[in-house]
Design an enzyme around this catalytic site. Structure first.
Site, PDB file in Angstrom:
ATOM      1  N   GLU A 109      60.298  -2.085 -41.904  1.00 38.74           N
ATOM      2  CA  GLU A 109      59.444  -2.189 -43.076  1.00 38.74           C
ATOM      3  C   GLU A 109      57.979  -2.209 -42.649  1.00 38.74           C
ATOM      4  O   GLU A 109      57.456  -3.285 -42.280  1.00 38.74           O
ATOM      5  CB  GLU A 109      59.753  -3.477 -43.850  1.00 38.74           C
ATOM      6  CG  GLU A 109      61.183  -3.568 -44.333  1.00 38.74           C
ATOM      7  CD  GLU A 109      61.313  -4.507 -45.535  1.00 38.74           C
ATOM      8  OE1 GLU A 109      61.680  -4.014 -46.600  1.00 38.74           O
ATOM      9  OE2 GLU A 109      61.010  -5.702 -45.394  1.00 38.74           O
ATOM     10  N   HIS A 120      61.318 -11.332 -42.311  1.00 44.93           N
ATOM     11  CA  HIS A 120      60.588 -10.500 -43.268  1.00 44.93           C
ATOM     12  C   HIS A 120      59.087 -10.645 -43.024  1.00 44.93           C
ATOM     13  O   HIS A 120      58.612 -11.741 -42.710  1.00 44.93           O
ATOM     14  CB  HIS A 120      60.940 -10.888 -44.707  1.00 44.93           C
ATOM     15  CG  HIS A 120      60.426  -9.875 -45.692  1.00 44.93           C
ATOM     16  ND1 HIS A 120      59.129  -9.857 -46.095  1.00 44.93           N
ATOM     17  CD2 HIS A 120      61.030  -8.820 -46.297  1.00 44.93           C
ATOM     18  CE1 HIS A 120      58.952  -8.834 -46.931  1.00 44.93           C
ATOM     19  NE2 HIS A 120      60.089  -8.188 -47.071  1.00 44.93           N
ATOM     20  N   GLY A 174      62.336  -3.644 -52.491  1.00 41.53           N
ATOM     21  CA  GLY A 174      61.733  -4.814 -53.119  1.00 41.53           C
ATOM     22  C   GLY A 174      61.588  -4.605 -54.617  1.00 41.53           C
ATOM     23  O   GLY A 174      62.547  -4.689 -55.379  1.00 41.53           O
ATOM     24  N   GLY A 175      60.380  -4.293 -55.048  1.00 39.80           N
ATOM     25  CA  GLY A 175      60.053  -4.212 -56.473  1.00 39.80           C
ATOM     26  C   GLY A 175      61.048  -3.400 -57.292  1.00 39.80           C
ATOM     27  O   GLY A 175      61.445  -3.836 -58.389  1.00 39.80           O
ATOM     28  N   ASN A 208      65.865  -6.749 -52.281  1.00 42.00           N
ATOM     29  CA  ASN A 208      65.234  -8.038 -51.992  1.00 42.00           C
ATOM     30  C   ASN A 208      64.427  -8.453 -53.219  1.00 42.00           C
ATOM     31  O   ASN A 208      63.381  -7.880 -53.501  1.00 42.00           O
ATOM     32  CB  ASN A 208      64.330  -7.881 -50.763  1.00 42.00           C
ATOM     33  CG  ASN A 208      63.532  -9.136 -50.455  1.00 42.00           C
ATOM     34  OD1 ASN A 208      63.744 -10.188 -51.083  1.00 42.00           O
ATOM     35  ND2 ASN A 208      62.617  -9.042 -49.502  1.00 42.00           N
ATOM     36  N   TRP A 209      64.939  -9.432 -53.943  1.00 39.98           N
ATOM     37  CA  TRP A 209      64.276  -9.848 -55.190  1.00 39.98           C
ATOM     38  C   TRP A 209      63.062 -10.731 -54.936  1.00 39.98           C
ATOM     39  O   TRP A 209      62.351 -11.090 -55.866  1.00 39.98           O
ATOM     40  CB  TRP A 209      65.280 -10.583 -56.099  1.00 39.98           C
ATOM     41  CG  TRP A 209      66.435  -9.743 -56.557  1.00 39.98           C
ATOM     42  CD1 TRP A 209      66.649  -8.411 -56.284  1.00 39.98           C
ATOM     43  CD2 TRP A 209      67.536 -10.155 -57.386  1.00 39.98           C
ATOM     44  NE1 TRP A 209      67.808  -7.979 -56.888  1.00 39.98           N
ATOM     45  CE2 TRP A 209      68.372  -9.032 -57.567  1.00 39.98           C
ATOM     46  CE3 TRP A 209      67.897 -11.365 -57.976  1.00 39.98           C
ATOM     47  CZ2 TRP A 209      69.553  -9.088 -58.327  1.00 39.98           C
ATOM     48  CZ3 TRP A 209      69.073 -11.427 -58.729  1.00 39.98           C
ATOM     49  CH2 TRP A 209      69.880 -10.297 -58.898  1.00 39.98           C
ATOM     50  N   LYS A 210      62.856 -11.134 -53.713  1.00 39.84           N
ATOM     51  CA  LYS A 210      61.714 -11.988 -53.338  1.00 39.84           C
ATOM     52  C   LYS A 210      61.637 -13.217 -54.263  1.00 39.84           C
ATOM     53  O   LYS A 210      62.666 -13.704 -54.709  1.00 39.84           O
ATOM     54  CB  LYS A 210      60.425 -11.162 -53.320  1.00 39.84           C
ATOM     55  CG  LYS A 210      60.570  -9.922 -52.422  1.00 39.84           C
ATOM     56  CD  LYS A 210      59.283  -9.230 -52.097  1.00 39.84           C
ATOM     57  CE  LYS A 210      59.549  -8.043 -51.182  1.00 39.84           C
ATOM     58  NZ  LYS A 210      58.347  -7.341 -50.786  1.00 39.84           N
ATOM     59  N   GLY A 264      55.095  -3.182 -51.153  1.00 44.35           N
ATOM     60  CA  GLY A 264      54.472  -3.593 -52.407  1.00 44.35           C
ATOM     61  C   GLY A 264      53.168  -2.879 -52.713  1.00 44.35           C
ATOM     62  O   GLY A 264      52.434  -3.278 -53.617  1.00 44.35           O
ATOM     63  N   SER A 296      58.156   0.178 -50.553  1.00 44.40           N
ATOM     64  CA  SER A 296      57.911   0.991 -51.751  1.00 44.40           C
ATOM     65  C   SER A 296      58.962   2.087 -51.968  1.00 44.40           C
ATOM     66  O   SER A 296      58.626   3.167 -52.453  1.00 44.40           O
ATOM     67  CB  SER A 296      56.503   1.589 -51.717  1.00 44.40           C
ATOM     68  OG  SER A 296      55.531   0.558 -51.738  1.00 44.40           O
ATOM     69  N   GLU A 310      56.604 -10.871 -44.916  1.00 42.48           N
ATOM     70  CA  GLU A 310      55.887 -11.881 -45.708  1.00 42.48           C
ATOM     71  C   GLU A 310      56.031 -13.263 -45.077  1.00 42.48           C
ATOM     72  O   GLU A 310      55.112 -14.083 -45.122  1.00 42.48           O
ATOM     73  CB  GLU A 310      56.393 -11.853 -47.165  1.00 42.48           C
ATOM     74  CG  GLU A 310      55.887 -10.609 -47.894  1.00 42.48           C
ATOM     75  CD  GLU A 310      56.801 -10.074 -48.967  1.00 42.48           C
ATOM     76  OE1 GLU A 310      57.734 -10.786 -49.388  1.00 42.48           O
ATOM     77  OE2 GLU A 310      56.581  -8.924 -49.387  1.00 42.48           O
TER      78      GLU A 310
HETATM   79  P1  13P Z   1      58.699  -3.110 -51.971  1.00 41.27           P
HETATM   80  O1  13P Z   1      59.877  -2.179 -52.174  1.00 41.27           O
HETATM   81  O2  13P Z   1      58.303  -3.830 -53.199  1.00 41.27           O
HETATM   82  O3  13P Z   1      57.576  -2.386 -51.297  1.00 41.27           O
HETATM   83  O4  13P Z   1      59.182  -4.255 -50.950  1.00 41.27           O
HETATM   84  C1  13P Z   1      59.811  -3.893 -49.767  1.00 41.27           C
HETATM   85  C2  13P Z   1      60.303  -5.117 -49.100  1.00 41.27           C
HETATM   86  O5  13P Z   1      59.539  -5.928 -48.612  1.00 41.27           O
HETATM   87  C3  13P Z   1      61.750  -5.352 -49.080  1.00 41.27           C
HETATM   88  O6  13P Z   1      62.093  -6.389 -48.240  1.00 41.27           O
END
Ligand code: 13P
Length: 251
Positions: free
Chosen positions: A167, A95, A233-234, A9-11, A173, A212, A97
């Site tokens: 998640e 998600h 994510g990251g 997920n590149w957000k 994050g 993470s 967020e």
């Molecule tokens: P991180 O891997 O950056 O913690 O993000 C996880 C995430 O929200 C994937 O959708």
């Protein structure tokens, strides 16, 4: 056996130039044949990524879709049918967020889930508890409620064409990863919730862990019996790191 999936997920990251670099890095990765690999760029870069990954066994998904499946007068939104037209095959729904920062509740999440499926996309339903909810001992009830919202509205059978991602909000994050045991407990509970309605379906649905995930922690997480891969994510913004996580999900 369930086929593992690793999704990035590149957000809200990326420029045209950085996406070119990331696509180049991905095409150089040796990806395991027994793992489904997917990336979720921003809506702005979807077409660029679909075109850039032609011939590579990497699916492309969107991070969100409108509650309405078909095109229409809905300024700023993207319809699932438009994503399907672009050759996306997956879409994230719910998600954390979007739930916490953009106020998306279960009702909206359910409508997006249904819109995705009606356009032939597989929704990836994201669920998870906040730190406060975990500390209050509410983890399993919160997650069960998020899954139940979909089951109650659409029926359990829709999960035959969907993926679930657990998640924990406190792990996203933050560099804090749930321990394999903490994640396994929740994954097993989700599977048991589905099994109470349809045991065979529950055995087949993929439940990914997100929060993470890094190459160093991936193998241990993916080794748990009910963890079928990861939503990253990251670490998915680095092609080498993401490739290593994909390989950790393979045999
Ligand atoms: P991180 O891997 O950056 O913690 O993000 C996880 C995430 O929200 C994937 O959708």
């Amino acid at each position: 056996m369930r086929r593992p999936m690793v999704a990035g997920n590149w957000k809200m990251h990326g420029t045209r130039a950085s996406v070119v670099t990331l696509i180049e890095g991905l095409t150089q990765q040796v990806l395991p044949a027994d793992v489904d690999v997917a990336v979720f760029p921003s809506a702005l870069h979807l077409a660029q990524v679909v075109d850039g990954l032609v011939g590579k066994a990497v699916a492309v998904g969107a991070q969100d879709c409108a509650t309405q499946a078909e095109q229409g007068a809905l300024t700023g939104e993207v319809a699932a049918s438009q994503l399907q037209d672009l050759q996306c095959s997956l879409v994230l729904v719910g998600h954390s967020e979007r739930r916490s920062l953009l106020g998306e509740g279960d009702e909206v999440v359910v409508r997006k889930f249904a819109a995705a499926q009606s356009s032939g996309l597989q929704p990836v339903l994201c669920v998870g508890e906040t730190l406060g909810q975990r500390q209050a001992g509410q983890t399993l009830s919160v997650v069960a409620g998020q899954v139940a919202a979909v089951i109650d509205a659409l029926g359990v059978a829709v999960f035959a064409r969907a993926v679930i991602a657990y998640e924990p909000v406190w792990a996203i994050g933050t560099g804090l990863t749930a321990t394999p045991e903490q994640a396994q407990e929740v994954h097993a509970a989700i599977r048991a919730q589905l099994a109470a309605k349809d045991a065979q379906l529950a055995n087949e649905v993929r439940i990914l862990y997100g929060g993470s995930v890094k190459a160093v922690s991936a193998a241990e997480l993916f080794g748990m019996p009910d963890i079928d891969g990861g939503l990253v994510g990251g670490a998915s913004l680095n092609a080498d790191e993401f490739g290593a996580i994909c390989r950790a999900a393979g045999n």
